[in-house]
Design a protein around this motif. Structure first.
Motif, PDB file in Angstrom:
ATOM      1  N   ILE A  10       0.825  -1.212   0.000  1.00 17.42           N
ATOM      2  CA  ILE A  10       0.000   0.000   0.000  1.00 17.42           C
ATOM      3  C   ILE A  10       0.858   1.259   0.000  1.00 17.42           C
ATOM      4  CG2 ILE A  10      -1.659   1.325   1.360  1.00 17.42           C
ATOM      5  CD1 ILE A  10      -2.860  -1.328   2.238  1.00 17.42           C
ATOM      6  N   ALA A  11       1.976   1.205   0.732  1.00 19.06           N
ATOM      7  CA  ALA A  11       2.831   2.394   0.805  1.00 19.06           C
ATOM      8  C   ALA A  11       3.617   2.607  -0.486  1.00 19.06           C
ATOM      9  CB  ALA A  11       3.795   2.283   1.981  1.00 19.06           C
ATOM     10  N   THR A  12       3.953   1.520  -1.174  1.00 17.54           N
ATOM     11  CA  THR A  12       4.795   1.628  -2.361  1.00 17.54           C
ATOM     12  C   THR A  12       3.956   1.721  -3.632  1.00 17.54           C
ATOM     13  OG1 THR A  12       6.375   0.263  -1.175  1.00 17.54           O
ATOM     14  CG2 THR A  12       6.813   0.620  -3.494  1.00 17.54           C
ATOM     15  N   GLY A  13       2.740   1.167  -3.574  1.00 19.84           N
ATOM     16  CA  GLY A  13       1.866   1.087  -4.741  1.00 19.84           C
ATOM     17  C   GLY A  13       1.775   2.362  -5.569  1.00 19.84           C
ATOM     18  N   PRO A  14       1.419   3.487  -4.957  1.00 18.19           N
ATOM     19  CA  PRO A  14       1.211   4.697  -5.761  1.00 18.19           C
ATOM     20  C   PRO A  14       2.428   5.069  -6.592  1.00 18.19           C
ATOM     21  CG  PRO A  14       0.522   5.059  -3.505  1.00 18.19           C
ATOM     22  CD  PRO A  14       1.163   3.715  -3.541  1.00 18.19           C
ATOM     23  N   ILE A  15       3.613   4.935  -5.982  1.00 16.96           N
ATOM     24  CA  ILE A  15       4.854   5.272  -6.690  1.00 16.96           C
ATOM     25  C   ILE A  15       5.018   4.379  -7.920  1.00 16.96           C
ATOM     26  CG2 ILE A  15       7.318   4.755  -6.466  1.00 16.96           C
ATOM     27  CD1 ILE A  15       6.944   7.443  -5.605  1.00 16.96           C
ATOM     28  N   VAL A  16       4.757   3.089  -7.731  1.00 24.70           N
ATOM     29  CA  VAL A  16       4.944   2.157  -8.837  1.00 24.70           C
ATOM     30  C   VAL A  16       3.902   2.424  -9.924  1.00 24.70           C
ATOM     31  CG1 VAL A  16       4.933  -0.275  -9.475  1.00 24.70           C
ATOM     32  CG2 VAL A  16       5.985   0.433  -7.340  1.00 24.70           C
ATOM     33  N   LEU A  17       2.689   2.835  -9.525  1.00 21.84           N
ATOM     34  CA  LEU A  17       1.637   3.078 -10.506  1.00 21.84           C
ATOM     35  C   LEU A  17       1.879   4.341 -11.330  1.00 21.84           C
ATOM     36  CD1 LEU A  17      -1.580   2.032  -8.576  1.00 21.84           C
ATOM     37  CD2 LEU A  17      -0.295   0.754 -10.294  1.00 21.84           C
ATOM     38  N   ILE A  18       2.385   5.404 -10.685  1.00 17.95           N
ATOM     39  CA  ILE A  18       2.609   6.617 -11.483  1.00 17.95           C
ATOM     40  C   ILE A  18       3.964   6.571 -12.188  1.00 17.95           C
ATOM     41  CG2 ILE A  18       1.150   8.145 -10.105  1.00 17.95           C
ATOM     42  CD1 ILE A  18       3.761   9.298  -8.924  1.00 17.95           C
ATOM     43  N   PHE A  19       4.784   5.607 -11.815  1.00 19.45           N
ATOM     44  CA  PHE A  19       6.139   5.529 -12.341  1.00 19.45           C
ATOM     45  C   PHE A  19       6.234   5.539 -13.873  1.00 19.45           C
ATOM     46  CE2 PHE A  19       8.966   2.097 -13.868  1.00 19.45           C
ATOM     47  CZ  PHE A  19      10.119   2.842 -13.960  1.00 19.45           C
ATOM     48  N   PRO A  20       5.443   4.712 -14.579  1.00 15.29           N
ATOM     49  CA  PRO A  20       5.593   4.721 -16.043  1.00 15.29           C
ATOM     50  C   PRO A  20       5.305   6.084 -16.664  1.00 15.29           C
ATOM     51  CG  PRO A  20       4.298   2.848 -15.330  1.00 15.29           C
ATOM     52  CD  PRO A  20       4.452   3.740 -14.142  1.00 15.29           C
ATOM     53  N   PHE A  21       4.451   6.890 -15.979  1.00 13.96           N
ATOM     54  CA  PHE A  21       4.085   8.179 -16.558  1.00 13.96           C
ATOM     55  C   PHE A  21       5.157   9.245 -16.329  1.00 13.96           C
ATOM     56  CE2 PHE A  21       0.243   5.902 -15.403  1.00 13.96           C
ATOM     57  CZ  PHE A  21      -0.346   5.787 -16.638  1.00 13.96           C
ATOM     58  N   VAL A  22       5.911   9.117 -15.254  1.00 16.35           N
ATOM     59  CA  VAL A  22       6.910  10.149 -14.978  1.00 16.35           C
ATOM     60  C   VAL A  22       8.311   9.713 -15.371  1.00 16.35           C
ATOM     61  CG1 VAL A  22       5.581  11.182 -13.120  1.00 16.35           C
ATOM     62  CG2 VAL A  22       7.252   9.432 -12.579  1.00 16.35           C
ATOM     63  N   GLN A  23       8.449   8.457 -15.807  1.00 22.44           N
ATOM     64  CA  GLN A  23       9.789   7.944 -16.099  1.00 22.44           C
ATOM     65  C   GLN A  23      10.520   8.804 -17.122  1.00 22.44           C
ATOM     66  OE1 GLN A  23       9.986   4.417 -18.294  1.00 22.44           O
ATOM     67  NE2 GLN A  23      12.090   3.960 -17.755  1.00 22.44           N
ATOM     68  N   LYS A  24       9.755   9.290 -18.132  1.00 21.14           N
ATOM     69  CA  LYS A  24      10.430  10.053 -19.183  1.00 21.14           C
ATOM     70  C   LYS A  24      11.075  11.333 -18.629  1.00 21.14           C
ATOM     71  CE  LYS A  24       6.663  12.766 -21.105  1.00 21.14           C
ATOM     72  NZ  LYS A  24       5.283  12.491 -21.261  1.00 21.14           N
ATOM     73  N   TYR A  25      10.451  11.901 -17.567  1.00 21.23           N
ATOM     74  CA  TYR A  25      11.052  13.096 -16.970  1.00 21.23           C
ATOM     75  C   TYR A  25      12.361  12.750 -16.272  1.00 21.23           C
ATOM     76  CZ  TYR A  25       6.564  15.136 -17.952  1.00 21.23           C
ATOM     77  OH  TYR A  25       5.454  15.563 -18.591  1.00 21.23           O
ATOM     78  N   PHE A  26      12.385  11.558 -15.685  1.00 21.69           N
ATOM     79  CA  PHE A  26      13.621  11.134 -15.041  1.00 21.69           C
ATOM     80  C   PHE A  26      14.716  10.983 -16.079  1.00 21.69           C
ATOM     81  CE2 PHE A  26      11.068  10.216 -11.445  1.00 21.69           C
ATOM     82  CZ  PHE A  26      11.945  10.341 -10.389  1.00 21.69           C
ATOM     83  N   VAL A  27      14.361  10.308 -17.161  1.00 19.40           N
ATOM     84  CA  VAL A  27      15.367  10.072 -18.191  1.00 19.40           C
ATOM     85  C   VAL A  27      15.883  11.403 -18.735  1.00 19.40           C
ATOM     86  CG1 VAL A  27      15.765   9.104 -20.465  1.00 19.40           C
ATOM     87  CG2 VAL A  27      14.499   7.797 -18.764  1.00 19.40           C
ATOM     88  N   SER A  28      14.950  12.360 -19.006  1.00 22.05           N
ATOM     89  CA  SER A  28      15.449  13.621 -19.546  1.00 22.05           C
ATOM     90  C   SER A  28      16.224  14.381 -18.478  1.00 22.05           C
ATOM     91  CB  SER A  28      14.306  14.462 -20.127  1.00 22.05           C
ATOM     92  OG  SER A  28      13.368  14.760 -19.133  1.00 22.05           O
ATOM     93  N   GLY A  29      15.809  14.248 -17.213  1.00 17.18           N
ATOM     94  CA  GLY A  29      16.553  14.896 -16.135  1.00 17.18           C
ATOM     95  C   GLY A  29      17.976  14.391 -16.040  1.00 17.18           C
ATOM     96  N   ILE A  30      18.125  13.073 -16.149  1.00 16.98           N
ATOM     97  CA  ILE A  30      19.475  12.499 -16.067  1.00 16.98           C
ATOM     98  C   ILE A  30      20.316  12.993 -17.217  1.00 16.98           C
ATOM     99  CG2 ILE A  30      20.829  10.380 -16.147  1.00 16.98           C
ATOM    100  CD1 ILE A  30      18.372   8.950 -15.041  1.00 16.98           C
ATOM    101  N   THR A  31      19.724  13.014 -18.418  1.00 20.46           N
ATOM    102  CA  THR A  31      20.545  13.384 -19.558  1.00 20.46           C
ATOM    103  C   THR A  31      20.820  14.888 -19.592  1.00 20.46           C
ATOM    104  OG1 THR A  31      18.502  13.032 -20.787  1.00 20.46           O
ATOM    105  CG2 THR A  31      20.252  11.468 -21.146  1.00 20.46           C
TER     106      THR A  31
END
Lengths: 301, 288
Positions: free
Chosen positions: A274-295
């Motif tokens: 329950i505590a981790t669920g929300p992060i994992v669920l929104i993860f695919p939608f925000v992943q691209k921001y992480f990738v662009s942030g890293i680059t």
């Protein structure tokens, strides 16, 4: 290697089926290892307590059961409060942090600013050297008296100097200087230029750094452990930590959960889900921001 | 517009820095940071004579070197093989899965680790049992952790690292590969003769930057996974966990502040050294 007759080079050589197979296998294997623990966690949470006690954890649910979840939702007060604290801290903290970081980055990006290298170093030096844990703890809890406030949860993890420097280079790269100059000639003040020109032009970087900052707030349990001891100020991750680390769950949950026949093992897992669920669920939608942030950061910090 | 952040850093970073004088004091609640009696180097001699100094320094360095090495190797490996994948959906899916661990807190990771390694219910021991092997008690055997911790570190960061290196690979001029193809180079030759050498600058910079963090252990990781498990302490105590325990556990301010001072000074020296090396290698990449 050098062949006189170019036809003798086997065209199939470069499609390298064996190599492709190896590449797919390695990638698949790494991905599988990364995701397996999540599967085990969810399986455990949906298993019955007795199956876990007898047969241990496994990759799929054994003796499917919602027992642990129904137990959590019988007294959801702590959990809901944890969510509330985490959401407030994450939202307020991220907005404030991003806004102030951005202002600083804008100032540092201005070429007409004297001593801008000195100011950068003023921020950067804090990552090189610090007073250590003890002075920090005593200063914040005894001298500033911030213990048990939302302020400390928001302020303590607020800035990451690397992000400010990344934002600075992003502004330099994406806000053309003539634009700023012409705005100035039109009579816009610095703050107005910042709001109307700089912020809109740097949206991609804001999104990336914002997601990074939000994640840091969401996953922060340390600040709460150091500076709070009141139940109503416990964020989700710290609540989870307290529950996982205590043998007697009732010590961690405020008052309701003291029942001895509660499912302890699966309860912990269900809580983690329950505590981790929300992060994992929104993860695919925000992943691209992480990738662009890293680059963005990789180009030059 | 710089004022808010300047005020923040003065309050939350620079004033605590002045608190470093605590390391030379016998801290009392009444005197506070600036009014406690001076004791000279007593805290340090206590810290070094406790036998902990060498132990935690050694552990901090060993683990961080292992982390850095494994992380670099696996990030490059992952980036190279991902770049060879042509099927779009497979590439996307596997990258997403690799990135997943980066998102979750170490608190959650500790729950995972417990699922796998627990003596009675853990998956590892269940699998061992099905092969009629003896169960192993990982939570009380030190040497396993020299393998488990680097593994987990890589597990959590490989998605992140592979993106970094993948960005560098994508930046490589395709014509070089085409030329190599015409010359009849195999895939393996292209990787070892083109991709890896061209990744070297990125790798060296990242390694040197990583060196700067070598005295700061992953406190989150160690604390969540090991906590106060006395059986594992000798193999897993790092500078950060020692400082934390002295402060929050035993409220030993002298020990905590001398450990903190020791760490800060070592960090500063190493960062200056690493930066000097970056400067020599590539001036533009230097931090200052």
């Amino acid at each position: 290697m050098i062949t006189i007759d170019s036809n003798s080079v086997n065209p199939k050589l470069n499609s390298a089926p064996l190599f492709t197979a190896i590449a797919y296998t390695i990638v698949g294997l790494i991905a599988l290892i990364c995701v397996l623990p999540f599967i085990v966690l969810v399986s455990g949470a949906f298993s019955s307590e007795s199956a876990i006690l007898q047969e241990g954890y496994w990759f799929w649910p054994r003796d499917f059961s919602l027992e642990a979840f129904s137990y959590i939702f019988r007294y959801p007060a702590d959990l809901l409060n944890g969510y509330k604290v985490s959401i407030i801290v994450t939202v307020v903290g991220t907005v404030l942090s991003l806004f102030i970081s951005m202002m600083a980055a804008y100032v540092l990006s201005r070429k007409d600013l004297k001593h801008r290298n000195a100011l950068s170093f003023f921020l950067f030096f804090t990552t090189l050297f610090n007073g250590g844990l003890a002075p920090y703890y005593i200063w914040i809890s005894r001298n500033l008296d911030l213990t048990n406030t939302y302020a400390v949860l928001i302020l303590a993890p607020m800035f990451n100097v690397m992000y400010i420097l990344i934002l600075r280079s992003f502004i330099r790269g994406s806000v053309p200087e003539p634009l700023l100059e012409s705005a100035k000639i039109d009579g816009a003040g610095d703050f107005r230029i910042f709001l109307k020109i700089v912020l809109p032009l740097t949206k991609p970087a804001l999104a990336s750094i914002g997601v990074f900052t939000a994640l840091a707030y969401w996953n922060d349990w340390w600040t709460a452990m150091m500076f709070t001891n009141k139940d109503h100020l416990i964020p989700l991750q710290y609540l989870l930590y307290k529950m996982l680390s205590s043998i007697n769950l009732s010590a961690a949950m405020s008052q309701h959960v003291s029942n001895l026949d509660m499912p302890k093992e699966t309860f912990k897992l269900a809580m983690t889900v329950i505590a981790t669920g929300p992060i994992v669920l929104i993860f695919p939608f925000v992943q691209k921001y992480f990738v662009s942030g890293i680059t963005i950061g990789a180009v030059k910090g | 517009m710089f004022v808010p952040i300047a005020v923040y850093f003065i309050i939350f970073a620079y004033i605590p820095m002045a608190g470093i004088v605590m390391a030379f004091q016998s801290y009392t609640v009444k005197g506070g940071i600036f009014g406690s009696p001076w004791v000279g180097l007593d805290n340090f001699s206590y810290f070094f004579q406790s036998g902990k100094a060498w132990l935690v320094t050694r552990n901090t360095i060993i683990y961080n070197l292992a982390f850095l090495t494994c992380y670099t190797v696996f990030s490059i490996l992952a980036a190279v093989v991902i770049s060879e994948i042509r099927q779009k959906w497979f590439k996307k899916l596997s990258q997403t899965l690799m990135f997943l661990p980066y998102f979750i807190s170490w608190v959650t990771v500790s729950a995972f680790v417990y699922n796998f390694l627990n003596y009675e219910y853990g998956i590892v021991n269940r699998i061992f049992a099905s092969f009629h092997l003896e169960a192993i008690d990982i939570y009380s055997t030190t040497w396993y952790w020299y393998l488990i911790l680097p593994f987990l570190y890589v597990w959590k960061w490989v998605g992140y690292g592979s993106v970094l290196y993948l960005a560098a690979i994508v930046g490589i001029d395709q014509e070089i590969y085409e030329a190599a193809t015409i010359d009849g180079a195999t895939k393996f030759q292209k990787i070892t003769k083109i991709t890896l050498p061209l990744l070297k600058p990125t790798m060296i910079i990242l390694l040197l930057l990583g060196l700067g963090r070598i005295m700061r252990g992953e406190f989150d990781m160690f604390y969540q996974l090991i906590g106060n498990n006395g059986l594992l302490m000798d193999a897993t105590d790092i500078i950060d966990t020692l400082a934390f325990r002295s402060l929050m556990g035993t409220a030993d301010f002298g020990m905590a502040s001398s450990v903190g001072f020791y760490q800060s000074v070592l960090t500063l020296i190493i960062i200056l050294g690493a930066n000097w090396m970056v400067r020599r290698y590539d001036k533009d990449q230097a931090l200052f």
